[in-house]
Design an enzyme around this catalytic site. Structure first.
Site, PDB file in Angstrom:
ATOM      1  N   ARG A 180       0.812  -1.224   0.000  1.00 23.05           N
ATOM      2  CA  ARG A 180       0.000   0.000   0.000  1.00 23.05           C
ATOM      3  C   ARG A 180       0.845   1.274   0.000  1.00 23.05           C
ATOM      4  O   ARG A 180       0.483   2.280   0.619  1.00 23.05           O
ATOM      5  CB  ARG A 180      -0.976  -0.019   1.187  1.00 23.05           C
ATOM      6  N   SER A 230     -11.613  -1.914   2.296  1.00 26.49           N
ATOM      7  CA  SER A 230     -10.913  -2.390   3.490  1.00 26.49           C
ATOM      8  C   SER A 230     -10.480  -1.187   4.319  1.00 26.49           C
ATOM      9  O   SER A 230      -9.744  -0.327   3.833  1.00 26.49           O
ATOM     10  CB  SER A 230      -9.689  -3.216   3.093  1.00 26.49           C
ATOM     11  N   GLU A 303      -6.198   2.066   6.507  1.00 19.88           N
ATOM     12  CA  GLU A 303      -5.849   2.143   5.093  1.00 19.88           C
ATOM     13  C   GLU A 303      -6.575   3.328   4.466  1.00 19.88           C
ATOM     14  O   GLU A 303      -6.118   3.919   3.498  1.00 19.88           O
ATOM     15  CB  GLU A 303      -6.238   0.844   4.382  1.00 19.88           C
TER      16      GLU A 303
END
Length: 311
Positions: A180, A230, A303
């Site tokens: 990420r 998510s 996230e």
């Protein structure tokens, strides 16, 4: 000098929206107002928008499809630069009997790109078909699903270096993709476009795999309610959803606001009916982090990009 005045000096005809509700630009369907919102149509407009923001000392933040952000209820006292449909061209750069190289501008939907190449019989981007973000954001954060990430297909990235005020190009290897994250994210740059290389495959098998992933996603994720996908990054050696479920939080809600841990997938915080405020969602996210750390010793990291919240 105001941002409006600074941008007018560029001589470009760029529409500036003011006091824009960010709930309309976020898949979470929550958030306060941005002082300004602009949507560049090309890299030249983007550069001048950033120049105007800097010249007027106006904070700015770049978003794409709004599928991974949560804007505070107090809003954002600056410029939201939205890279979207106006900057979303997809074109073939190279094609032969074995592979294809496609360049997509930052505003192109990742799902549009994935479905396009799948229908043309190229494999490797099937995971893109169900991701709701755009190409720029996907490259910026090295988005991925089902064991594949952008690093597996990206061969070149063009980005705007905000510090040097210059447009630069780097290879896929130079992107320093990690979980990420990417070089552009670490640098604080803005992805303008990316080239992806894919191999020729069995078209029927590719489309069947896309359909299989779609069924998996529909069965396991709360796609029918507002969320930002998510909510937490995957901690090394663990799965965020499993940690949250083991902490007894699957389906949990702090109150009746609409903010809830999904009963379908514990890794998703959802906004039932779009009735929760950004504060409601943020409070639940913080509660989950604290509860999971108490129960497992693991501290989850969001996230979702939090905009306008005080640290």
């Amino acid at each position: 000098m105001t941002f409006n005045a600074a941008l007018r000096k560029s001589g470009l005809d760029i529409e500036i929206l003011e006091n824009v509700s960010m709930r309309d630009y976020s898949t979470f369907k929550a958030g306060g107002k941005a002082k300004y919102l602009v949507e560049p149509k090309d890299s030249n407009e983007l550069v001048h928008i950033v120049m105007a923001a800097k010249a007027s000392n106006t904070p700015f933040y770049v978003i794409g499809n709004g599928s991974n952000i949560l804007v505070s209820d107090s809003g954002f006292d600056g410029v939201i630069i939205r890279i979207g449909k106006a900057y979303s061209n997809i074109e073939t750069i190279k094609e032969d009997d074995e592979c294809i190289v496609i360049e997509a501008e930052a505003g192109a939907l990742l799902s549009t790109f994935g479905n396009k190449v799948a229908k043309e019989g190229y494999e490797g981007a099937e995971f893109c078909c169900g991701i709701p973000g755009n190409v720029g954001g996907a490259v910026y954060m090295n988005a991925g699903a089902y064991g594949r990430e952008m690093k597996d297909i990206v061969t070149k990235v063009v980005y705007f270096d905000v510090d040097d005020m210059d447009i630069k190009a780097i290879s896929g290897e130079q992107c320093e993709f990690g979980y990420r994250t990417s070089f552009v994210e670490k640098k604080g740059g803005i992805v303008l476009s990316a080239q992806m290389m894919l191999k020729k495959g069995d078209k029927e098998a590719i489309l069947n795999y896309v359909a299989e992933l779609r069924e998996k996603r529909t069965a396991s994720q709360p796609l029918e309610v507002p969320s930002a996908g998510s909510t937490f990054k995957r901690p090394e050696g663990y799965f965020a959803g499993k940690l949250i479920q083991d902490a007894g939080l699957k389906g949990f809600a702090l109150d009746h606001s609409g903010a809830q841990v999904s009963s379908k997938h514990a890794g998703f915080v959802v906004n039932n009916g779009g009735t929760a405020s950004a504060t409601d969602i943020y409070r639940l996210i913080k509660y989950i982090i604290e509860k999971v750390q108490i129960e497992s010793g693991v501290r989850l990291e969001p996230e979702v990009r939090l905009i306008g919240f005080k640290k």
